[in-house]
Design a protein around this motif. Structure first.
Motif, PDB file in Angstrom:
ATOM      1  N   ASN A  49      -2.062   7.286  -3.221  1.00  0.00           N
ATOM      2  CA  ASN A  49      -3.226   6.841  -2.440  1.00  0.00           C
ATOM      3  C   ASN A  49      -3.856   5.696  -2.674  1.00  0.00           C
ATOM      4  O   ASN A  49      -4.875   5.277  -2.840  1.00  0.00           O
ATOM      5  CB  ASN A  49      -4.293   7.983  -2.365  1.00  0.00           C
ATOM      6  CG  ASN A  49      -3.879   9.345  -2.085  1.00  0.00           C
ATOM      7  OD1 ASN A  49      -3.217   9.309  -0.903  1.00  0.00           O
ATOM      8  ND2 ASN A  49      -4.033  10.386  -2.596  1.00  0.00           N
ATOM      9  N   LEU A  50      -2.850   4.525  -2.727  1.00  0.00           N
ATOM     10  CA  LEU A  50      -3.222   3.150  -2.976  1.00  0.00           C
ATOM     11  C   LEU A  50      -3.595   2.607  -1.524  1.00  0.00           C
ATOM     12  O   LEU A  50      -2.886   2.165  -0.648  1.00  0.00           O
ATOM     13  CB  LEU A  50      -2.325   2.231  -3.763  1.00  0.00           C
ATOM     14  CG  LEU A  50      -1.861   2.843  -5.159  1.00  0.00           C
ATOM     15  CD1 LEU A  50      -0.737   1.920  -5.702  1.00  0.00           C
ATOM     16  CD2 LEU A  50      -3.083   2.514  -6.087  1.00  0.00           C
ATOM     17  N   SER A  51      -4.939   2.581  -1.321  1.00  0.00           N
ATOM     18  CA  SER A  51      -5.511   1.994  -0.012  1.00  0.00           C
ATOM     19  C   SER A  51      -5.319   0.589  -0.018  1.00  0.00           C
ATOM     20  O   SER A  51      -5.059  -0.168  -0.930  1.00  0.00           O
ATOM     21  CB  SER A  51      -6.909   2.355   0.222  1.00  0.00           C
ATOM     22  OG  SER A  51      -7.719   1.580  -0.868  1.00  0.00           O
ATOM     23  N   PRO A  52      -5.245  -0.137   1.284  1.00  0.00           N
ATOM     24  CA  PRO A  52      -4.794  -1.354   1.433  1.00  0.00           C
ATOM     25  C   PRO A  52      -6.032  -2.261   0.791  1.00  0.00           C
ATOM     26  O   PRO A  52      -7.157  -2.036   0.366  1.00  0.00           O
ATOM     27  CB  PRO A  52      -5.320  -1.887   3.060  1.00  0.00           C
ATOM     28  CG  PRO A  52      -4.869  -0.378   3.457  1.00  0.00           C
ATOM     29  CD  PRO A  52      -5.507   0.582   2.467  1.00  0.00           C
ATOM     30  N   GLY A  53      -5.420  -3.362  -0.059  1.00  0.00           N
ATOM     31  CA  GLY A  53      -6.356  -4.082  -0.907  1.00  0.00           C
ATOM     32  C   GLY A  53      -6.304  -3.920  -2.318  1.00  0.00           C
ATOM     33  O   GLY A  53      -6.797  -4.682  -3.144  1.00  0.00           O
ATOM     34  N   ARG A  54      -5.544  -2.901  -2.833  1.00  0.00           N
ATOM     35  CA  ARG A  54      -5.280  -2.335  -4.193  1.00  0.00           C
ATOM     36  C   ARG A  54      -4.153  -3.003  -4.687  1.00  0.00           C
ATOM     37  O   ARG A  54      -4.020  -2.809  -6.099  1.00  0.00           O
ATOM     38  CB  ARG A  54      -5.417  -0.909  -4.330  1.00  0.00           C
ATOM     39  CG  ARG A  54      -7.106  -0.316  -3.933  1.00  0.00           C
ATOM     40  CD  ARG A  54      -7.580   0.613  -4.395  1.00  0.00           C
ATOM     41  NE  ARG A  54      -6.895   1.260  -5.572  1.00  0.00           N
ATOM     42  CZ  ARG A  54      -6.979   2.573  -5.822  1.00  0.00           C
ATOM     43  NH1 ARG A  54      -7.228   3.706  -5.124  1.00  0.00           N
ATOM     44  NH2 ARG A  54      -6.441   2.917  -7.129  1.00  0.00           N
ATOM     45  N   ILE A  55      -3.365  -3.646  -3.830  1.00  0.00           N
ATOM     46  CA  ILE A  55      -2.009  -4.533  -4.480  1.00  0.00           C
ATOM     47  C   ILE A  55      -2.361  -5.914  -4.036  1.00  0.00           C
ATOM     48  O   ILE A  55      -2.471  -5.930  -2.736  1.00  0.00           O
ATOM     49  CB  ILE A  55      -0.691  -3.884  -4.342  1.00  0.00           C
ATOM     50  CG1 ILE A  55      -0.783  -2.271  -4.523  1.00  0.00           C
ATOM     51  CG2 ILE A  55       0.358  -4.570  -4.633  1.00  0.00           C
ATOM     52  CD1 ILE A  55       0.440  -1.691  -4.279  1.00  0.00           C
ATOM     53  N   THR A  77       0.766  -1.156   0.021  1.00  0.00           N
ATOM     54  CA  THR A  77       0.015   0.028   0.064  1.00  0.00           C
ATOM     55  C   THR A  77       0.897   1.060   0.097  1.00  0.00           C
ATOM     56  O   THR A  77       1.983   1.106   0.247  1.00  0.00           O
ATOM     57  CB  THR A  77      -0.910  -0.091   1.369  1.00  0.00           C
ATOM     58  OG1 THR A  77      -1.654   1.215   1.136  1.00  0.00           O
ATOM     59  CG2 THR A  77      -0.295  -0.112   2.519  1.00  0.00           C
ATOM     60  N   SER A  78       0.395   2.274  -0.467  1.00  0.00           N
ATOM     61  CA  SER A  78       1.114   3.472  -0.418  1.00  0.00           C
ATOM     62  C   SER A  78       0.661   4.407   0.930  1.00  0.00           C
ATOM     63  O   SER A  78       1.212   5.517   0.965  1.00  0.00           O
ATOM     64  CB  SER A  78       1.023   4.408  -1.446  1.00  0.00           C
ATOM     65  OG  SER A  78      -0.588   4.812  -1.614  1.00  0.00           O
ATOM     66  N   ILE A  79      -0.117   3.786   1.932  1.00  0.00           N
ATOM     67  CA  ILE A  79      -0.379   4.815   3.099  1.00  0.00           C
ATOM     68  C   ILE A  79       0.767   4.624   3.908  1.00  0.00           C
ATOM     69  O   ILE A  79       1.250   3.473   4.234  1.00  0.00           O
ATOM     70  CB  ILE A  79      -1.513   3.911   3.708  1.00  0.00           C
ATOM     71  CG1 ILE A  79      -2.673   3.581   2.789  1.00  0.00           C
ATOM     72  CG2 ILE A  79      -1.946   4.568   4.961  1.00  0.00           C
ATOM     73  CD1 ILE A  79      -3.358   4.946   2.245  1.00  0.00           C
ATOM     74  N   VAL A  80       1.102   5.907   4.162  1.00  0.00           N
ATOM     75  CA  VAL A  80       2.411   6.038   4.890  1.00  0.00           C
ATOM     76  C   VAL A  80       2.379   5.589   6.237  1.00  0.00           C
ATOM     77  O   VAL A  80       1.392   6.052   7.024  1.00  0.00           O
ATOM     78  CB  VAL A  80       3.052   7.574   4.941  1.00  0.00           C
ATOM     79  CG1 VAL A  80       4.188   7.622   5.703  1.00  0.00           C
ATOM     80  CG2 VAL A  80       3.124   7.910   3.441  1.00  0.00           C
ATOM     81  N   GLN A  81       3.058   4.549   6.887  1.00  0.00           N
ATOM     82  CA  GLN A  81       3.028   4.069   8.121  1.00  0.00           C
ATOM     83  C   GLN A  81       3.752   4.878   9.220  1.00  0.00           C
ATOM     84  O   GLN A  81       4.724   5.528   8.914  1.00  0.00           O
ATOM     85  CB  GLN A  81       3.259   2.616   8.073  1.00  0.00           C
ATOM     86  CG  GLN A  81       2.827   1.645   7.133  1.00  0.00           C
ATOM     87  CD  GLN A  81       1.135   1.705   7.519  1.00  0.00           C
ATOM     88  OE1 GLN A  81       0.706   1.710   8.555  1.00  0.00           O
ATOM     89  NE2 GLN A  81       0.571   1.373   6.345  1.00  0.00           N
ATOM     90  N   GLU A 106      -4.912  -2.241  -8.813  1.00  0.00           N
ATOM     91  CA  GLU A 106      -5.799  -1.199  -9.202  1.00  0.00           C
ATOM     92  C   GLU A 106      -5.370   0.321  -9.247  1.00  0.00           C
ATOM     93  O   GLU A 106      -5.213   0.575  -8.146  1.00  0.00           O
ATOM     94  CB  GLU A 106      -7.141  -1.450  -8.313  1.00  0.00           C
ATOM     95  CG  GLU A 106      -7.584  -2.744  -8.453  1.00  0.00           C
ATOM     96  CD  GLU A 106      -8.836  -2.963  -7.500  1.00  0.00           C
ATOM     97  OE1 GLU A 106      -9.383  -2.053  -6.891  1.00  0.00           O
ATOM     98  OE2 GLU A 106      -9.441  -4.089  -7.395  1.00  0.00           O
ATOM     99  N   VAL A 107      -5.278   0.761 -10.333  1.00  0.00           N
ATOM    100  CA  VAL A 107      -4.978   2.043 -10.471  1.00  0.00           C
ATOM    101  C   VAL A 107      -6.115   3.165 -11.042  1.00  0.00           C
ATOM    102  O   VAL A 107      -6.644   2.635 -12.041  1.00  0.00           O
ATOM    103  CB  VAL A 107      -3.694   1.975 -11.383  1.00  0.00           C
ATOM    104  CG1 VAL A 107      -3.027   3.409 -11.865  1.00  0.00           C
ATOM    105  CG2 VAL A 107      -2.380   1.153 -11.039  1.00  0.00           C
ATOM    106  N   SER A 108      -6.133   4.426 -10.374  1.00  0.00           N
ATOM    107  CA  SER A 108      -7.098   5.073 -10.847  1.00  0.00           C
ATOM    108  C   SER A 108      -6.842   5.866 -12.091  1.00  0.00           C
ATOM    109  O   SER A 108      -5.627   5.925 -12.640  1.00  0.00           O
ATOM    110  CB  SER A 108      -7.373   6.247  -9.780  1.00  0.00           C
ATOM    111  OG  SER A 108      -6.163   7.019  -9.624  1.00  0.00           O
TER     112      SER A 108
END
Length: 155
Positions: free
Chosen positions: A65-71, A41-45, A82-84
């Motif tokens: 902004n790739l939320s969890p589950g999109r990779i 995910t691209s969500i910064v941890q 899944e890319v917008s």
């Protein structure tokens, strides 16, 4: 012609890219400025050991902004992402600028040994967009497989 490609990409709600994790990492680094193959995910941890980049290390040019589950990673080293349409435009801009839009000086200063992949990848996306049929309400997304081993590309 490049503007037509970007306009077509902007109208895509999302595309499911299927490619090797190295290809995705290459695309993401080009387009967003940073990426690592182990990120899901691209969500910064806030701390290491989680699925995405650590805040102190992540310097996105543009956060995808790739939320969890999109990779989704597969055992074979392949991934689906899944890319917008917005991210697709960013990816295409980065590929085009490197392959065709850089001045001689910028091209010499670009030390990425994989930069020669930008032109072929851009052309693959362009051809896919030119052949793309409009989606329907029941199936708004599309699939693009970036793998030369496959004879047919799923619709």
């Amino acid at each position: 012609m490049h503007l037509d490609v970007l306009n077509a990409a902007a109208t895509v709600s999302y595309v499911t890219l299927t490619c090797h994790e190295d290809t995705w990492t290459f695309l993401a680094r080009r387009a967003f400025g940073t990426w690592s193959p182990e990120w899901l995910t691209s969500i910064v941890q806030d701390q290491p050991g989680q699925a995405g980049p650590v805040a102190k290390q992540a310097t996105f040019k543009k956060n995808p902004n790739l939320s969890p589950g999109r990779i989704t990673k597969q055992d074979s080293g392949m991934q689906t992402i899944e890319v917008s349409g917005d991210n697709l435009v960013t990816i295409l801009e980065a590929l085009w600028n490197t392959a065709f839009g850089q001045t001689g000086y910028l091209a010499i200063m670009d030390t990425d040994p994989n930069k020669s992949a930008c032109g072929p990848l851009y052309r693959r996306f362009r051809t896919w967009l030119e052949d793309l049929e409009p989606g329907t309400a029941s199936k708004p997304g599309h699939t693009l497989v970036l793998d030369e081993r496959l004879d047919i590309q799923p619709a």
